[in-house]
Design a protein around this motif. Structure first.
Motif, PDB file in Angstrom:
ATOM      1  N   ARG A 196      -3.283  -4.157   4.136  1.00  0.00           N
ATOM      2  CA  ARG A 196      -2.737  -5.316   4.857  1.00  0.00           C
ATOM      3  C   ARG A 196      -1.567  -4.953   5.761  1.00  0.00           C
ATOM      4  O   ARG A 196      -1.312  -5.636   6.742  1.00  0.00           O
ATOM      5  CB  ARG A 196      -2.268  -6.378   3.851  1.00  0.00           C
ATOM      6  N   ASP A 197      -0.849  -3.903   5.366  1.00  0.00           N
ATOM      7  CA  ASP A 197       0.360  -3.596   6.125  1.00  0.00           C
ATOM      8  C   ASP A 197       0.422  -2.115   6.495  1.00  0.00           C
ATOM      9  O   ASP A 197       1.302  -1.374   6.040  1.00  0.00           O
ATOM     10  CB  ASP A 197       1.585  -3.997   5.273  1.00  0.00           C
ATOM     11  N   PRO A 198      -0.513  -1.637   7.324  1.00  0.00           N
ATOM     12  CA  PRO A 198      -0.500  -0.215   7.708  1.00  0.00           C
ATOM     13  C   PRO A 198       0.737   0.099   8.550  1.00  0.00           C
ATOM     14  O   PRO A 198       1.032  -0.622   9.484  1.00  0.00           O
ATOM     15  CB  PRO A 198      -1.789  -0.045   8.516  1.00  0.00           C
ATOM     16  N   LYS A 199       1.425   1.173   8.177  1.00  0.00           N
ATOM     17  CA  LYS A 199       2.719   1.448   8.819  1.00  0.00           C
ATOM     18  C   LYS A 199       2.598   2.235  10.116  1.00  0.00           C
ATOM     19  O   LYS A 199       3.554   2.312  10.876  1.00  0.00           O
ATOM     20  CB  LYS A 199       3.624   2.234   7.848  1.00  0.00           C
ATOM     21  N   THR A 203       0.926  -1.157  20.952  1.00  0.00           N
ATOM     22  CA  THR A 203      -0.456  -1.194  20.437  1.00  0.00           C
ATOM     23  C   THR A 203      -0.555  -2.348  19.461  1.00  0.00           C
ATOM     24  O   THR A 203       0.233  -2.436  18.514  1.00  0.00           O
ATOM     25  CB  THR A 203      -0.801   0.125  19.724  1.00  0.00           C
ATOM     26  N   LEU A 204      -1.494  -3.235  19.712  1.00  0.00           N
ATOM     27  CA  LEU A 204      -1.681  -4.389  18.842  1.00  0.00           C
ATOM     28  C   LEU A 204      -2.828  -4.100  17.890  1.00  0.00           C
ATOM     29  O   LEU A 204      -3.892  -3.659  18.316  1.00  0.00           O
ATOM     30  CB  LEU A 204      -2.021  -5.603  19.712  1.00  0.00           C
ATOM     31  N   ALA A 205      -2.609  -4.334  16.585  1.00  0.00           N
ATOM     32  CA  ALA A 205      -3.654  -4.105  15.588  1.00  0.00           C
ATOM     33  C   ALA A 205      -4.082  -5.442  14.998  1.00  0.00           C
ATOM     34  O   ALA A 205      -3.237  -6.197  14.495  1.00  0.00           O
ATOM     35  CB  ALA A 205      -3.140  -3.183  14.497  1.00  0.00           C
ATOM     36  N   ILE A 206      -5.378  -5.726  15.085  1.00  0.00           N
ATOM     37  CA  ILE A 206      -5.890  -7.012  14.579  1.00  0.00           C
ATOM     38  C   ILE A 206      -7.126  -6.736  13.736  1.00  0.00           C
ATOM     39  O   ILE A 206      -8.075  -6.089  14.199  1.00  0.00           O
ATOM     40  CB  ILE A 206      -6.313  -7.957  15.747  1.00  0.00           C
ATOM     41  N   ARG A 207      -7.133  -7.197  12.502  1.00  0.00           N
ATOM     42  CA  ARG A 207      -8.325  -7.059  11.659  1.00  0.00           C
ATOM     43  C   ARG A 207      -9.405  -8.020  12.183  1.00  0.00           C
ATOM     44  O   ARG A 207      -9.068  -9.139  12.633  1.00  0.00           O
ATOM     45  CB  ARG A 207      -8.017  -7.441  10.207  1.00  0.00           C
ATOM     46  N   PRO A 208     -10.676  -7.646  12.090  1.00  0.00           N
ATOM     47  CA  PRO A 208     -11.745  -8.543  12.562  1.00  0.00           C
ATOM     48  C   PRO A 208     -11.695  -9.905  11.874  1.00  0.00           C
ATOM     49  O   PRO A 208     -11.975 -10.928  12.490  1.00  0.00           O
ATOM     50  CB  PRO A 208     -13.022  -7.782  12.192  1.00  0.00           C
ATOM     51  N   LYS A 224       0.353  15.865   6.695  1.00  0.00           N
ATOM     52  CA  LYS A 224       1.539  15.065   6.377  1.00  0.00           C
ATOM     53  C   LYS A 224       1.139  13.703   5.822  1.00  0.00           C
ATOM     54  O   LYS A 224       0.016  13.242   6.038  1.00  0.00           O
ATOM     55  CB  LYS A 224       2.363  14.828   7.647  1.00  0.00           C
ATOM     56  N   THR A 225       2.107  13.080   5.148  1.00  0.00           N
ATOM     57  CA  THR A 225       1.876  11.739   4.631  1.00  0.00           C
ATOM     58  C   THR A 225       2.061  10.729   5.757  1.00  0.00           C
ATOM     59  O   THR A 225       3.086  10.740   6.441  1.00  0.00           O
ATOM     60  CB  THR A 225       2.909  11.414   3.524  1.00  0.00           C
ATOM     61  N   GLU A 226       1.069   9.873   5.927  1.00  0.00           N
ATOM     62  CA  GLU A 226       1.219   8.795   6.896  1.00  0.00           C
ATOM     63  C   GLU A 226       1.765   7.557   6.203  1.00  0.00           C
ATOM     64  O   GLU A 226       2.609   6.862   6.726  1.00  0.00           O
ATOM     65  CB  GLU A 226      -0.130   8.477   7.547  1.00  0.00           C
ATOM     66  N   GLN A 227       1.239   7.316   4.987  1.00  0.00           N
ATOM     67  CA  GLN A 227       1.703   6.146   4.232  1.00  0.00           C
ATOM     68  C   GLN A 227       1.310   6.301   2.773  1.00  0.00           C
ATOM     69  O   GLN A 227       0.243   6.825   2.453  1.00  0.00           O
ATOM     70  CB  GLN A 227       1.080   4.859   4.798  1.00  0.00           C
ATOM     71  N   ILE A 228       2.197   5.859   1.885  1.00  0.00           N
ATOM     72  CA  ILE A 228       1.886   5.826   0.454  1.00  0.00           C
ATOM     73  C   ILE A 228       2.075   4.386  -0.013  1.00  0.00           C
ATOM     74  O   ILE A 228       3.095   3.765   0.290  1.00  0.00           O
ATOM     75  CB  ILE A 228       2.826   6.742  -0.365  1.00  0.00           C
ATOM     76  N   GLY A 229       1.115   3.877  -0.737  1.00  0.00           N
ATOM     77  CA  GLY A 229       1.285   2.509  -1.236  1.00  0.00           C
ATOM     78  C   GLY A 229       0.092   2.029  -2.010  1.00  0.00           C
ATOM     79  O   GLY A 229      -0.920   2.738  -2.121  1.00  0.00           O
ATOM     80  N   ARG A 230       0.217   0.819  -2.563  1.00  0.00           N
ATOM     81  CA  ARG A 230      -0.907   0.208  -3.280  1.00  0.00           C
ATOM     82  C   ARG A 230      -2.020  -0.046  -2.274  1.00  0.00           C
ATOM     83  O   ARG A 230      -1.753  -0.299  -1.096  1.00  0.00           O
ATOM     84  CB  ARG A 230      -0.459  -1.102  -3.912  1.00  0.00           C
ATOM     85  N   PRO A 231      -3.282  -0.025  -2.718  1.00  0.00           N
ATOM     86  CA  PRO A 231      -4.395  -0.195  -1.765  1.00  0.00           C
ATOM     87  C   PRO A 231      -4.285  -1.469  -0.930  1.00  0.00           C
ATOM     88  O   PRO A 231      -4.488  -1.435   0.283  1.00  0.00           O
ATOM     89  CB  PRO A 231      -5.628  -0.234  -2.675  1.00  0.00           C
ATOM     90  N   ASP A 232      -3.911  -2.586  -1.577  1.00  0.00           N
ATOM     91  CA  ASP A 232      -3.837  -3.843  -0.830  1.00  0.00           C
ATOM     92  C   ASP A 232      -2.725  -3.790   0.218  1.00  0.00           C
ATOM     93  O   ASP A 232      -2.867  -4.316   1.320  1.00  0.00           O
ATOM     94  CB  ASP A 232      -3.648  -5.022  -1.789  1.00  0.00           C
ATOM     95  N   VAL A 233      -1.627  -3.113  -0.127  1.00  0.00           N
ATOM     96  CA  VAL A 233      -0.506  -3.019   0.816  1.00  0.00           C
ATOM     97  C   VAL A 233      -0.892  -2.130   2.000  1.00  0.00           C
ATOM     98  O   VAL A 233      -0.647  -2.472   3.154  1.00  0.00           O
ATOM     99  CB  VAL A 233       0.751  -2.465   0.101  1.00  0.00           C
ATOM    100  N   VAL A 234      -1.527  -0.997   1.694  1.00  0.00           N
ATOM    101  CA  VAL A 234      -1.932  -0.076   2.775  1.00  0.00           C
ATOM    102  C   VAL A 234      -2.933  -0.781   3.698  1.00  0.00           C
ATOM    103  O   VAL A 234      -2.886  -0.631   4.916  1.00  0.00           O
ATOM    104  CB  VAL A 234      -2.545   1.212   2.192  1.00  0.00           C
TER     105      VAL A 234
END
Lengths: 294, 344
Positions: free
Chosen positions: B224-227, B267-272, B212-222
């Motif tokens: 920076r903003d994972p759904k 669930t908290l998501a934080i980039r390093p 299944k599709t988890e997310q479709i988008g521009r690379p920068d959007v995917v």
């Protein structure tokens, strides 16, 4: 510590050197058997057919047995029927076994497994049983005739004791080996080769002709060489299923030796058969070498 | 003008496994879309269905409005580059490229012209007489690409084409492929499980999981903003921290962060790169390891309960193993029930 390491893992060269006599011994047994049972009798037969003792007890170079073989109508007919049987069997084996091997390679599921078991079955049936089954089914008043008679149809013209008798028997007998060799060759044709060909527009025939066939040409050569060599010098099936005249070289040699009590004649026939087999062998080696060089 | 439309495509294998489940995607003319996902996510099966090598159980695939769902590969206007190159080793480079053109009964002079042009395009001019086995991995991959391009397909399909190449060659080739794709303006569907490949090449990324599709988008959007938490964890490096929200405060073993969402698990998501560290006592977190990459550093830290986090720092020499630190996120996303419910 270092001593322990040296003992635990001796250098590879030393290991190989220490194993060499054992390896040579293993190789020596089959080499000795080949020399004893094949090469020596071949040399002996060739020399006995060309160095003959004449009526005065003098030994000299004499090709009269070969001159007789190649001038005798009956011997030449026997050679011709042997070559004909071999060639027809080779063609039929290719025509029958290649589709079976292709089906087994590219099909999935349970049915191909049953087909493979059926194709391999003749390997486990001795020639004598095969000949008996052939006579009971295709022979005069055999099962086919009985079935035809039951529905009011005339009898078939039985291939038993005709040149087609050995052809049918030998093809059936050689199907397993041929299928297995072709199948192993087809194993080297990756699915992606075929998919890439279909992707650029090749239909099934063109995929077979341009992609599969060139890749299995060596396997076809190997399969045909094995079959041809075996069929050319076969004895049991031609003896039991073939006509009395002309007859294939195998039964011809046996009859010349036993019935005619002519060992030199039989040896001459054997040397001629051996010569043809060497020709087939050379053709095979040359073709494989040429394919590898491509 | 070549547009690919995949509508509600499902592929069910014997045994009831859904390799692809109700998948839909529109690929615009000249667009390069990457199907990105872990092994078994269905991305290769989907690509093979577009190429005609698998039949969808249901759904529809159209190219420029023409329904190709049930057409065999040889009748589709697609060109596929396979992971293993799939070059025919009994033919030389020229014959590999000319094979498809010969099948189209093109005159020999035109075939030669086209093959030479495409070899020039992929940087292999003069290699026509070489056997494919005499080429390096990168050259073989270029020939595989050329073999597809020479037929001028409407849709180019790339099935993990760089997977068998080393890192350096992979980076170089993906730039070259992207250049060629943009120069020709060819609509492209690219399957990869390498996120760096997808991020650097794609106009859009389709992240797939379990067919299944988890997310479709521009690379920068995917990025920076994972759904979904899956996308957050799959794209790039991400700290995913399970915890509880109470009175607008997310907590996990001494680590706290203000989160204006309803009470409950999250669930908290934080980039390093969004996790700052300041020196502190060891009650909140302790440095486990510091890795200096030259341009930046990566600090692995453990919360009091052993939860491991990563922080990207500009000056790794300021930290050392065993040191107490206070992690302070600058930007976070929060997920509940597999959906993003907050982003800062």
């Amino acid at each position: 510590m270092s001593e322990f390491v040296e003992r635990a893992a001796p250098p590879l060269a030393e290991t190989a050197a220490s194993r060499r006599p054992f390896g040579l011994l293993l190789v020596a047994i089959p080499v000795f058997l080949v020399i004893w049972l094949v090469i020596w009798p071949a040399i002996n037969a060739i020399s006995r057919t060309i160095w003959r003792v004449d009526a005065d007890g003098n030994t000299g170079f004499d090709l009269s047995s070969y001159a007789f073989f190649f001038s005798d109508r009956y011997s030449l007919d026997n050679l011709a029927v042997t070559l004909w049987t071999t060639m027809v069997c080779a063609v039929l084996l290719l025509v029958i076994c290649l589709p079976i091997a292709l089906y087994l390679r590219f099909s999935q599921g349970r049915l191909p497994a049953y087909v493979q078991a059926l194709a391999i079955l003749p390997m486990f049936v001795p020639s004598i049983i095969l000949a008996f089954a052939f006579i009971r089914v295709l022979g005069p008043n055999g099962m086919i005739d009985i079935l035809l008679n039951a529905v009011g149809l005339p009898k078939i013209r039985t291939p038993y004791l005709t040149p087609w008798g050995p052809v049918i028997g030998l093809v059936w007998d050689n199907i397993p080996l041929t299928v297995l060799i072709l199948l192993s060759g087809l194993g080297s044709v990756a699915n992606q080769f075929i998919e890439a060909a279909r992707d650029v527009g090749a239909n099934a025939f063109r995929v077979f002709w341009h992609i599969i066939l060139p890749r299995i040409s060596n396997s076809i050569l190997v399969a045909l060489s094995f079959s041809v060599l075996g069929i050319f010098s076969s004895f049991t099936l031609p003896y039991l299923l073939g006509p009395a005249s002309p007859e294939m070289l195998g039964p011809f040699m046996q009859r010349t030796l036993r019935d005619l009590q002519d060992p030199i004649g039989a040896m001459t026939q054997a040397v001629v058969a051996f010569g043809f087999c060497i020709l087939f062998g050379l053709f095979y080696v040359r073709s494989v070498a040429r394919n590898r060089g491509k | 003008m070549s547009v690919l439309q995949i509508s509600e495509v499902t592929k069910t294998f014997s045994g009831g496994t859904h390799a692809v489940n109700s998948f839909s995607l529109d690929v615009a003319d000249g667009e390069l879309v990457c199907l990105l996902g872990p092994s078994g996510s269905g991305k290769s099966t989907l690509l093979r269905m577009v190429g005609g090598f698998e039949q969808p159980t249901s759904g529809r695939i159209t190219i420029d409005g023409e329904d190709v769902t049930h057409l065999p590969p040889e009748r589709r206007p697609t060109g596929m580059v396979f992971q293993s190159h799939a070059l025919w080793t009994h033919m030389n480079v020229f014959k590999n490229l000319a094979f498809g053109l010969k099948l189209r009964r093109m005159p020999a002079s035109e075939i030669r012209e086209k093959v030479e042009a495409v070899l020039e395009l992929v940087g292999l001019a003069g290699y026509g007489d070489r056997m494919t086995t005499q080429l390096s991995g990168g050259q073989q991959q270029r020939v595989a690409l050329a073999r597809s391009l020479v037929l001028e397909p409407k849709i180019l399909l790339l099935d993990e084409p760089f997977a068998s190449l080393d890192q350096h060659l992979r980076e170089r080739l993906r730039e070259e492929v992207r250049d060629i794709q943009q120069r020709l303006g060819i609509t492209t569907l690219f399957v990869t499980h390498g996120q760096d490949e997808a991020l650097s090449m794609a106009d859009r990324i389709v992240v797939m999981a379990n067919g299944k599709t988890e997310q479709i988008g521009r690379p920068d959007v995917v990025y920076r903003d994972p759904k979904t938490p899956f996308v957050a964890g799959f794209i790039g490096t991400m700290n995913l921290v399970e915890g509880e929200v109470s009175n607008g405060q997310f907590t996990r073993s001494g680590f706290a962060f203000p989160l204006p969402i309803a009470d409950g698990p999250a669930t908290l998501a934080i980039r390093p790169e969004s996790l700052d560290l300041t020196a502190s006592d060891a009650s909140k977190a302790k440095v486990h390891r510091v890795t200096d990459y030259g341009s930046h550093g990566l600090v692995d830290l453990d919360l009091a309960d052993g939860t491991r986090l990563k922080s990207m720092v500009a000056h790794p020499d300021l930290f050392q193993a065993g040191q107490g630190v206070d992690p302070k996120p600058r930007a976070v996303a929060a997920y509940r029930n597999n959906q993003q419910i907050f982003r800062s």
